[in-house]
Write an enzyme that holds these catalytic residues in place. Structure first.
Site: not given
Ligand code: 6PG
Length: 474
Positions: A131, A185, A188-189, A192
Protein backbone atom coordinates in the site's frame (compact mmCIF):
# COMPACT_ATOMS: atom_id res chain seq x y z
CA UNK A 1 21.86 -12.22 -22.66
CA UNK A 2 22.28 -11.14 -19.04
CA UNK A 3 23.01 -14.44 -17.26
CA UNK A 4 22.00 -14.84 -13.59
CA UNK A 5 23.09 -11.39 -12.51
CA UNK A 6 19.94 -9.98 -10.97
CA UNK A 7 18.72 -10.42 -7.39
CA UNK A 8 15.03 -9.91 -8.14
CA UNK A 9 12.63 -10.00 -11.05
CA UNK A 10 9.65 -7.68 -11.45
CA UNK A 11 6.80 -8.55 -13.79
CA UNK A 12 4.59 -5.59 -14.63
CA UNK A 13 6.42 -2.34 -15.30
CA UNK A 14 3.47 0.02 -14.96
CA UNK A 15 3.91 2.98 -12.61
CA UNK A 16 3.74 0.88 -9.44
CA UNK A 17 6.08 -1.83 -10.75
CA UNK A 18 8.58 0.63 -12.16
CA UNK A 19 8.62 2.70 -8.99
CA UNK A 20 9.16 -0.38 -6.84
CA UNK A 21 12.06 -1.39 -9.11
CA UNK A 22 13.70 2.03 -8.63
CA UNK A 23 13.10 1.79 -4.89
CA UNK A 24 14.85 -1.61 -4.83
CA UNK A 25 17.72 -0.18 -6.88
CA UNK A 26 18.07 2.74 -4.45
CA UNK A 27 18.82 0.10 -1.84
CA UNK A 28 21.51 -1.56 -3.93
CA UNK A 29 19.55 -4.48 -5.36
CA UNK A 30 19.92 -5.56 -8.97
CA UNK A 31 16.53 -5.98 -10.63
CA UNK A 32 15.38 -7.45 -13.94
CA UNK A 33 12.01 -6.27 -15.25
CA UNK A 34 9.58 -7.91 -17.64
CA UNK A 35 6.61 -6.41 -19.45
CA UNK A 36 4.91 -7.35 -22.70
CA UNK A 37 4.54 -3.66 -23.44
CA UNK A 38 7.83 -2.61 -25.05
CA UNK A 39 7.26 1.09 -24.28
CA UNK A 40 7.33 0.20 -20.57
CA UNK A 41 10.47 -1.88 -21.09
CA UNK A 42 12.12 1.07 -22.81
CA UNK A 43 10.90 3.53 -20.14
CA UNK A 44 12.73 1.52 -17.47
CA UNK A 45 15.92 1.60 -19.55
CA UNK A 46 15.86 5.30 -20.32
CA UNK A 47 14.66 6.67 -16.98
CA UNK A 48 17.05 4.74 -14.76
CA UNK A 49 19.97 6.35 -12.92
CA UNK A 50 23.43 5.35 -14.17
CA UNK A 51 24.31 3.57 -10.92
CA UNK A 52 21.19 1.35 -11.01
CA UNK A 53 21.67 -2.32 -11.84
CA UNK A 54 18.54 -2.75 -13.94
CA UNK A 55 17.71 -4.87 -16.92
CA UNK A 56 14.41 -4.92 -18.76
CA UNK A 57 13.00 -7.10 -21.47
CA UNK A 58 9.76 -8.31 -22.96
CA UNK A 59 11.15 -11.80 -23.48
CA UNK A 60 10.22 -14.11 -20.64
CA UNK A 61 13.09 -16.57 -21.34
CA UNK A 62 15.68 -13.81 -21.18
CA UNK A 63 14.06 -12.51 -18.02
CA UNK A 64 14.26 -15.92 -16.33
CA UNK A 65 17.86 -16.43 -17.44
CA UNK A 66 18.83 -13.06 -15.99
CA UNK A 67 17.82 -13.99 -12.43
CA UNK A 68 20.05 -15.42 -9.71
CA UNK A 69 18.83 -18.71 -8.21
CA UNK A 70 16.68 -19.44 -6.33
CA UNK A 71 14.72 -16.90 -8.30
CA UNK A 72 12.55 -14.34 -6.58
CA UNK A 73 9.92 -12.83 -8.85
CA UNK A 74 7.54 -10.04 -7.86
CA UNK A 75 4.28 -9.62 -9.75
CA UNK A 76 2.61 -6.24 -10.07
CA UNK A 77 -0.07 -7.05 -12.60
CA UNK A 78 -3.84 -6.46 -12.37
CA UNK A 79 -5.62 -8.82 -9.98
CA UNK A 80 -7.59 -11.75 -11.40
CA UNK A 81 -6.88 -13.72 -14.60
CA UNK A 82 -3.68 -11.78 -15.51
CA UNK A 83 -2.00 -13.17 -12.36
CA UNK A 84 -2.84 -16.75 -13.38
CA UNK A 85 -1.74 -16.26 -16.95
CA UNK A 86 1.65 -14.88 -15.81
CA UNK A 87 2.09 -17.76 -13.35
CA UNK A 88 1.20 -20.32 -16.02
CA UNK A 89 3.71 -18.83 -18.41
CA UNK A 90 6.46 -18.81 -15.78
CA UNK A 91 5.84 -22.25 -14.29
CA UNK A 92 7.61 -24.44 -16.87
CA UNK A 93 10.74 -22.28 -16.55
CA UNK A 94 10.97 -22.24 -12.76
CA UNK A 95 12.93 -24.56 -10.48
CA UNK A 96 12.33 -25.97 -7.01
CA UNK A 97 12.50 -23.28 -4.30
CA UNK A 98 11.94 -20.35 -6.65
CA UNK A 99 9.56 -17.79 -5.16
CA UNK A 100 6.74 -15.85 -6.78
CA UNK A 101 5.39 -12.88 -4.82
CA UNK A 102 2.01 -11.56 -5.93
CA UNK A 103 2.15 -7.91 -4.86
CA UNK A 104 -1.21 -6.87 -6.36
CA UNK A 105 -4.64 -6.60 -4.75
CA UNK A 106 -5.60 -10.24 -5.34
CA UNK A 107 -8.66 -11.71 -3.66
CA UNK A 108 -7.44 -13.85 -0.78
CA UNK A 109 -9.35 -16.91 -1.98
CA UNK A 110 -7.47 -16.74 -5.32
CA UNK A 111 -4.24 -16.58 -3.33
CA UNK A 112 -5.25 -19.74 -1.44
CA UNK A 113 -5.88 -21.60 -4.69
CA UNK A 114 -2.57 -20.45 -6.22
CA UNK A 115 -0.68 -21.39 -3.05
CA UNK A 116 -2.09 -24.88 -3.11
CA UNK A 117 -1.40 -25.46 -6.80
CA UNK A 118 2.16 -24.11 -6.70
CA UNK A 119 3.04 -25.99 -3.50
CA UNK A 120 2.42 -29.23 -5.43
CA UNK A 121 5.12 -28.14 -7.86
CA UNK A 122 7.55 -27.07 -5.13
CA UNK A 123 7.31 -23.43 -6.11
CA UNK A 124 7.05 -20.97 -3.26
CA UNK A 125 4.29 -18.41 -3.50
CA UNK A 126 3.47 -15.45 -1.29
CA UNK A 127 0.54 -13.05 -1.30
CA UNK A 128 1.95 -9.64 -0.47
CA UNK A 129 -0.19 -6.56 0.11
CA UNK A 130 1.53 -3.33 -0.89
CA UNK A 131 0.00 0.00 0.00
CA UNK A 132 0.99 3.57 -0.64
CA UNK A 133 0.21 4.23 -4.28
CA UNK A 134 2.85 5.42 -6.74
CA UNK A 135 4.74 7.56 -4.24
CA UNK A 136 4.78 4.78 -1.66
CA UNK A 137 6.12 2.26 -4.16
CA UNK A 138 8.91 4.67 -5.10
CA UNK A 139 9.95 5.90 -1.66
CA UNK A 140 8.61 3.41 0.88
CA UNK A 141 5.30 1.56 1.00
CA UNK A 142 3.73 -0.38 3.83
CA UNK A 143 4.12 -4.07 2.99
CA UNK A 144 1.85 -6.90 4.17
CA UNK A 145 3.41 -10.28 3.36
CA UNK A 146 1.79 -13.64 4.02
CA UNK A 147 2.60 -17.24 3.07
CA UNK A 148 5.59 -19.37 3.95
CA UNK A 149 7.69 -18.15 6.87
CA UNK A 150 10.74 -19.90 5.39
CA UNK A 151 10.33 -18.12 2.06
CA UNK A 152 9.89 -14.84 3.92
CA UNK A 153 13.41 -15.18 5.38
CA UNK A 154 14.75 -14.98 1.84
CA UNK A 155 13.07 -11.67 1.05
CA UNK A 156 12.93 -10.05 4.48
CA UNK A 157 16.11 -7.92 4.07
CA UNK A 158 14.89 -6.53 0.75
CA UNK A 159 11.35 -5.83 2.01
CA UNK A 160 12.67 -4.15 5.14
CA UNK A 161 14.99 -2.03 3.01
CA UNK A 162 12.35 -0.80 0.57
CA UNK A 163 9.49 -0.31 3.05
CA UNK A 164 8.96 3.00 4.79
CA UNK A 165 10.20 3.38 8.37
CA UNK A 166 8.42 4.79 11.42
CA UNK A 167 10.86 5.74 14.18
CA UNK A 168 13.39 3.57 12.37
CA UNK A 169 11.09 0.51 12.36
CA UNK A 170 10.30 -0.90 8.88
CA UNK A 171 6.61 -0.98 7.97
CA UNK A 172 6.69 -4.63 7.02
CA UNK A 173 6.19 -7.73 9.15
CA UNK A 174 5.53 -11.37 8.30
CA UNK A 175 1.79 -11.49 8.99
CA UNK A 176 0.89 -15.15 8.83
CA UNK A 177 0.53 -18.26 6.69
CA UNK A 178 -1.53 -18.74 3.54
CA UNK A 179 -3.34 -15.70 2.25
CA UNK A 180 -2.85 -13.66 5.46
CA UNK A 181 -1.05 -10.84 3.61
CA UNK A 182 -3.73 -10.36 0.98
CA UNK A 183 -6.47 -10.64 3.58
CA UNK A 184 -4.93 -7.88 5.69
CA UNK A 185 -4.51 -5.71 2.57
CA UNK A 186 -8.18 -6.27 1.70
CA UNK A 187 -9.26 -5.08 5.15
CA UNK A 188 -6.85 -2.14 4.86
CA UNK A 189 -8.77 -1.13 1.76
CA UNK A 190 -12.13 -1.62 3.50
CA UNK A 191 -10.99 0.82 6.18
CA UNK A 192 -9.70 3.11 3.41
CA UNK A 193 -13.19 3.19 1.85
CA UNK A 194 -14.76 4.01 5.24
CA UNK A 195 -12.33 6.84 6.03
CA UNK A 196 -12.73 8.33 2.55
CA UNK A 197 -16.53 8.28 2.86
CA UNK A 198 -16.43 9.92 6.30
CA UNK A 199 -14.11 12.66 5.05
CA UNK A 200 -16.37 13.22 2.04
CA UNK A 201 -19.41 13.58 4.31
CA UNK A 202 -17.54 16.12 6.44
CA UNK A 203 -16.79 18.02 3.22
CA UNK A 204 -20.49 17.89 2.26
CA UNK A 205 -21.53 19.36 5.59
CA UNK A 206 -18.93 22.13 5.48
CA UNK A 207 -19.49 22.99 1.81
CA UNK A 208 -23.26 22.76 1.52
CA UNK A 209 -24.29 23.22 5.16
CA UNK A 210 -21.86 25.91 6.26
CA UNK A 211 -21.24 27.32 2.76
CA UNK A 212 -17.46 27.14 2.99
CA UNK A 213 -15.35 27.77 -0.10
CA UNK A 214 -12.34 25.75 -1.22
CA UNK A 215 -9.81 28.02 0.48
CA UNK A 216 -11.67 27.74 3.77
CA UNK A 217 -11.91 23.97 3.31
CA UNK A 218 -8.20 23.80 2.61
CA UNK A 219 -7.48 25.77 5.75
CA UNK A 220 -9.79 23.62 7.88
CA UNK A 221 -8.41 20.29 6.69
CA UNK A 222 -4.83 21.56 7.00
CA UNK A 223 -5.51 22.57 10.59
CA UNK A 224 -7.20 19.25 11.31
CA UNK A 225 -4.11 17.52 9.99
CA UNK A 226 -2.09 19.10 12.78
CA UNK A 227 -4.32 17.67 15.48
CA UNK A 228 -6.03 14.44 16.44
CA UNK A 229 -7.05 13.72 12.80
CA UNK A 230 -3.46 13.77 11.52
CA UNK A 231 -3.41 11.28 8.67
CA UNK A 232 -2.47 10.83 5.04
CA UNK A 233 -6.09 11.03 3.82
CA UNK A 234 -6.78 14.29 5.67
CA UNK A 235 -3.55 15.79 4.33
CA UNK A 236 -4.29 14.92 0.67
CA UNK A 237 -7.83 16.21 1.12
CA UNK A 238 -6.42 19.58 2.23
CA UNK A 239 -4.23 19.63 -0.90
CA UNK A 240 -7.11 18.73 -3.21
CA UNK A 241 -9.04 21.92 -2.35
CA UNK A 242 -6.10 24.02 -3.53
CA UNK A 243 -5.66 22.36 -6.91
CA UNK A 244 -6.49 24.65 -9.84
CA UNK A 245 -8.18 23.16 -12.91
CA UNK A 246 -6.07 23.72 -15.99
CA UNK A 247 -9.03 23.66 -18.40
CA UNK A 248 -11.17 26.25 -16.64
CA UNK A 249 -10.66 28.94 -14.04
CA UNK A 250 -12.25 26.77 -11.34
CA UNK A 251 -10.75 24.53 -8.71
CA UNK A 252 -10.36 21.01 -10.06
CA UNK A 253 -12.45 19.40 -7.30
CA UNK A 254 -15.50 21.35 -8.51
CA UNK A 255 -15.06 20.06 -12.07
CA UNK A 256 -14.91 16.36 -11.14
CA UNK A 257 -18.07 14.31 -11.70
CA UNK A 258 -19.63 13.17 -8.42
CA UNK A 259 -19.82 9.51 -9.40
CA UNK A 260 -17.34 7.20 -7.62
CA UNK A 261 -15.56 4.21 -9.09
CA UNK A 262 -14.13 1.18 -7.33
CA UNK A 263 -12.05 -1.88 -8.06
CA UNK A 264 -13.86 -4.04 -5.52
CA UNK A 265 -11.64 -4.45 -2.47
CA UNK A 266 -14.08 -2.55 -0.23
CA UNK A 267 -16.96 -4.76 -1.32
CA UNK A 268 -14.80 -7.87 -0.77
CA UNK A 269 -14.24 -6.71 2.82
CA UNK A 270 -17.99 -6.31 3.37
CA UNK A 271 -18.74 -9.66 1.75
CA UNK A 272 -16.26 -11.51 3.91
CA UNK A 273 -17.40 -9.71 7.04
CA UNK A 274 -20.97 -10.84 6.26
CA UNK A 275 -19.75 -14.41 5.78
CA UNK A 276 -17.92 -14.33 9.12
CA UNK A 277 -20.84 -12.50 10.80
CA UNK A 278 -18.70 -9.60 11.93
CA UNK A 279 -20.52 -6.25 11.69
CA UNK A 280 -18.60 -3.63 9.67
CA UNK A 281 -21.46 -1.17 8.94
CA UNK A 282 -19.28 1.89 8.28
CA UNK A 283 -17.38 -0.05 5.61
CA UNK A 284 -20.66 -1.42 4.19
CA UNK A 285 -22.07 2.10 4.06
CA UNK A 286 -18.98 3.41 2.30
CA UNK A 287 -19.32 0.75 -0.41
CA UNK A 288 -23.07 1.44 -0.80
CA UNK A 289 -22.47 5.17 -1.06
CA UNK A 290 -19.98 4.68 -3.90
CA UNK A 291 -22.65 2.56 -5.60
CA UNK A 292 -25.35 5.16 -4.92
CA UNK A 293 -23.18 8.00 -6.22
CA UNK A 294 -23.10 6.32 -9.62
CA UNK A 295 -26.89 6.82 -10.00
CA UNK A 296 -26.30 10.41 -11.00
CA UNK A 297 -29.24 10.66 -13.43
CA UNK A 298 -31.73 9.23 -10.92
CA UNK A 299 -30.43 11.54 -8.22
CA UNK A 300 -30.80 14.58 -10.42
CA UNK A 301 -34.32 13.57 -11.46
CA UNK A 302 -35.39 12.86 -7.88
CA UNK A 303 -33.99 16.19 -6.72
CA UNK A 304 -36.52 17.90 -9.01
CA UNK A 305 -39.42 15.81 -7.69
CA UNK A 306 -39.08 16.17 -3.92
CA UNK A 307 -38.72 19.08 -1.57
CA UNK A 308 -35.47 19.65 0.26
CA UNK A 309 -35.39 20.28 4.00
CA UNK A 310 -36.35 23.84 4.78
CA UNK A 311 -33.93 23.96 7.68
CA UNK A 312 -30.66 25.70 6.85
CA UNK A 313 -27.56 25.52 8.98
CA UNK A 314 -27.59 28.62 11.13
CA UNK A 315 -25.05 27.81 13.83
CA UNK A 316 -21.59 29.15 14.41
CA UNK A 317 -19.13 27.92 11.73
CA UNK A 318 -16.21 27.76 14.12
CA UNK A 319 -18.20 25.59 16.52
CA UNK A 320 -19.28 23.36 13.65
CA UNK A 321 -15.66 22.87 12.55
CA UNK A 322 -14.55 21.97 16.08
CA UNK A 323 -17.48 19.65 16.70
CA UNK A 324 -16.99 18.00 13.32
CA UNK A 325 -13.29 17.44 14.02
CA UNK A 326 -14.17 15.44 17.14
CA UNK A 327 -17.06 13.64 15.42
CA UNK A 328 -14.76 12.63 12.57
CA UNK A 329 -12.23 11.36 15.08
CA UNK A 330 -14.97 9.31 16.76
CA UNK A 331 -16.07 7.85 13.43
CA UNK A 332 -12.56 7.11 12.29
CA UNK A 333 -12.04 5.10 15.48
CA UNK A 334 -15.11 3.02 14.65
CA UNK A 335 -13.86 2.44 11.09
CA UNK A 336 -10.54 1.05 12.33
CA UNK A 337 -12.41 -0.84 15.07
CA UNK A 338 -14.58 -2.65 12.53
CA UNK A 339 -11.62 -3.57 10.30
CA UNK A 340 -9.64 -4.82 13.29
CA UNK A 341 -12.60 -6.82 14.64
CA UNK A 342 -12.87 -8.51 11.24
CA UNK A 343 -9.15 -9.33 11.29
CA UNK A 344 -9.51 -10.74 14.81
CA UNK A 345 -12.20 -13.15 13.67
CA UNK A 346 -10.59 -13.96 10.31
CA UNK A 347 -7.38 -14.84 12.12
CA UNK A 348 -9.23 -17.53 14.08
CA UNK A 349 -11.35 -18.73 11.18
CA UNK A 350 -8.55 -18.92 8.60
CA UNK A 351 -5.75 -19.77 11.09
CA UNK A 352 -3.68 -16.73 10.13
CA UNK A 353 -2.30 -16.19 13.66
CA UNK A 354 -2.37 -12.44 13.11
CA UNK A 355 -0.86 -10.10 15.65
CA UNK A 356 -3.05 -7.03 15.51
CA UNK A 357 -0.37 -4.87 17.17
CA UNK A 358 1.99 -5.71 14.27
CA UNK A 359 -0.68 -4.77 11.75
CA UNK A 360 -1.33 -1.44 13.48
CA UNK A 361 2.43 -0.93 13.58
CA UNK A 362 3.03 -1.44 9.84
CA UNK A 363 0.01 0.71 8.99
CA UNK A 364 1.56 3.67 10.81
CA UNK A 365 3.60 4.59 7.75
CA UNK A 366 3.59 4.28 3.97
CA UNK A 367 0.02 3.13 3.48
CA UNK A 368 -3.12 5.03 2.55
CA UNK A 369 -4.74 4.67 5.99
CA UNK A 370 -1.69 5.84 7.96
CA UNK A 371 -2.74 8.09 10.81
CA UNK A 372 -1.46 9.12 14.22
CA UNK A 373 -4.45 7.24 15.66
CA UNK A 374 -2.70 3.98 14.74
CA UNK A 375 -0.15 4.63 17.48
CA UNK A 376 -2.97 4.32 20.05
CA UNK A 377 -4.42 1.30 18.26
CA UNK A 378 -1.03 -0.38 18.39
CA UNK A 379 -0.69 0.41 22.11
CA UNK A 380 -4.17 -1.02 22.77
CA UNK A 381 -3.28 -4.33 21.10
CA UNK A 382 0.12 -4.53 22.80
CA UNK A 383 -1.69 -4.20 26.14
CA UNK A 384 -4.48 -6.65 25.15
CA UNK A 385 -3.40 -8.81 22.16
CA UNK A 386 -6.67 -10.74 22.03
CA UNK A 387 -9.03 -7.78 22.29
CA UNK A 388 -12.17 -8.69 20.33
CA UNK A 389 -13.23 -5.08 19.84
CA UNK A 390 -11.06 -1.99 20.08
CA UNK A 391 -13.89 0.01 21.70
CA UNK A 392 -13.51 -2.19 24.79
CA UNK A 393 -9.97 -0.99 25.47
CA UNK A 394 -9.55 1.63 28.20
CA UNK A 395 -7.96 4.23 25.95
CA UNK A 396 -10.77 4.07 23.39
CA UNK A 397 -13.57 3.93 25.95
CA UNK A 398 -12.30 7.31 27.08
CA UNK A 399 -11.80 8.78 23.61
CA UNK A 400 -15.25 7.68 22.42
CA UNK A 401 -17.10 8.88 25.48
CA UNK A 402 -15.36 12.24 25.24
CA UNK A 403 -16.55 12.78 21.66
CA UNK A 404 -19.95 11.06 21.60
CA UNK A 405 -21.84 14.29 22.21
CA UNK A 406 -20.06 15.78 19.18
CA UNK A 407 -21.09 13.03 16.79
CA UNK A 408 -24.66 13.22 18.09
CA UNK A 409 -24.66 16.93 17.32
CA UNK A 410 -23.24 16.40 13.83
CA UNK A 411 -25.74 13.67 13.00
CA UNK A 412 -28.48 15.95 14.31
CA UNK A 413 -27.33 18.75 12.00
CA UNK A 414 -27.36 16.34 9.06
CA UNK A 415 -30.88 15.14 9.87
CA UNK A 416 -32.22 18.68 10.27
CA UNK A 417 -30.66 20.10 7.13
CA UNK A 418 -31.16 17.01 4.97
CA UNK A 419 -27.45 16.65 4.26
CA UNK A 420 -26.79 12.91 4.04
CA UNK A 421 -24.27 11.66 6.58
CA UNK A 422 -24.76 7.89 6.33
CA UNK A 423 -21.28 6.85 7.46
CA UNK A 424 -21.41 9.18 10.49
CA UNK A 425 -24.85 7.81 11.34
CA UNK A 426 -23.70 4.27 10.88
CA UNK A 427 -20.71 4.89 13.10
CA UNK A 428 -22.87 6.32 15.86
CA UNK A 429 -25.40 3.47 15.58
CA UNK A 430 -22.60 0.93 15.80
CA UNK A 431 -21.35 2.59 18.99
CA UNK A 432 -24.83 2.91 20.47
CA UNK A 433 -25.65 -0.70 19.64
CA UNK A 434 -22.39 -1.96 21.07
CA UNK A 435 -22.96 -0.09 24.31
CA UNK A 436 -26.51 -1.43 24.61
CA UNK A 437 -26.49 -4.23 27.15
CA UNK A 438 -29.98 -4.95 25.92
CA UNK A 439 -31.04 -4.89 22.25
CA UNK A 440 -34.50 -5.68 20.84
CA UNK A 441 -33.31 -8.98 19.35
CA UNK A 442 -35.66 -10.81 21.75
CA UNK A 443 -38.49 -9.57 19.56
CA UNK A 444 -36.72 -10.84 16.42
CA UNK A 445 -36.41 -14.23 18.05
CA UNK A 446 -40.10 -14.21 18.98
CA UNK A 447 -41.05 -13.33 15.39
CA UNK A 448 -38.81 -16.10 14.02
CA UNK A 449 -40.36 -18.60 16.37
CA UNK A 450 -43.89 -17.33 15.62
CA UNK A 451 -43.73 -17.79 11.85
CA UNK A 452 -41.08 -20.47 11.49
CA UNK A 453 -40.77 -22.40 14.75
CA UNK A 454 -37.10 -21.42 14.78
CA UNK A 455 -36.95 -21.59 18.60
CA UNK A 456 -35.45 -19.13 21.06
CA UNK A 457 -33.33 -19.10 24.21
CA UNK A 458 -34.57 -17.67 27.54
CA UNK A 459 -32.92 -15.30 29.95
CA UNK A 460 -33.84 -17.37 33.04
CA UNK A 461 -32.92 -20.96 32.07
CA UNK A 462 -30.77 -22.90 29.63
CA UNK A 463 -32.02 -24.73 26.53
CA UNK A 464 -33.99 -23.90 23.41
CA UNK A 465 -37.72 -23.27 23.50
CA UNK A 466 -40.61 -23.13 21.09
CA UNK A 467 -44.04 -21.69 21.73
CA UNK A 468 -47.35 -22.37 20.00
CA UNK A 469 -48.04 -18.66 19.50
CA UNK A 470 -51.56 -17.42 19.29
CA UNK A 471 -51.23 -17.43 15.46
CA UNK A 472 -53.24 -15.02 13.36
CA UNK A 473 -54.12 -16.08 9.85
CA UNK A 474 -55.05 -12.73 8.37
C1 6PG B 1 -3.28 1.34 -1.60
C2 6PG B 1 -4.59 1.50 -2.31
C3 6PG B 1 -4.52 0.85 -3.65
C4 6PG B 1 -5.59 1.32 -4.62
C5 6PG B 1 -6.97 0.94 -4.23
C6 6PG B 1 -8.00 1.77 -4.95
O1 6PG B 1 -3.33 0.78 -0.52
O2 6PG B 1 -2.26 1.78 -2.12
O3 6PG B 1 -5.60 0.91 -1.58
O4 6PG B 1 -4.48 -0.53 -3.45
O5 6PG B 1 -5.50 2.68 -4.79
O6 6PG B 1 -7.14 -0.40 -4.58
O7 6PG B 1 -9.17 1.09 -4.84
P1 6PG B 1 -10.50 1.51 -5.54
O8 6PG B 1 -10.19 1.67 -7.01
O9 6PG B 1 -11.41 0.37 -5.27
O10 6PG B 1 -10.91 2.79 -4.91
Amino acid sequence: MEEQKYDYGMIGLGTMGRNLVYNMCDHGFAVAGLDKDTTKVEALKTEKKSEYKVYSTSDVKEFIAALKQPRVILLLVPAGPPVDSVINELKPMLSKDDLIMDCGNSHYTDTNIRLEKLAKENINFMGVGVSGGEYGARFGPSIMPGGSKEAYKLIRPMLEAVSTKVNGVPCVRFLGPGSAGHYVKMVHNGIEYALMQLISEAYHLLKVGAGMNNDQLHETFSKWNEGMLQSYLISITADIFKQQDNLTSNRLVDMILDSAHQKGTGAWTSEDAMALQIPVPVIDTAVSMRDLSAFKDDRQAFQQLVKASEVKFSGDKKDLINTLERALYFSMITAYTQGMALLHEASKEYKYELRLSDIASIWRGGCIIRASLLEDIRAAYIAQPDLSNLMLSGIFIKKLSESQKDIRQIVHTGVDTGIPLPAFMSSLSYYDSYRSGWLPANLLQAQRDYFGAHTYERIDRKGTFHTQWNQKQS
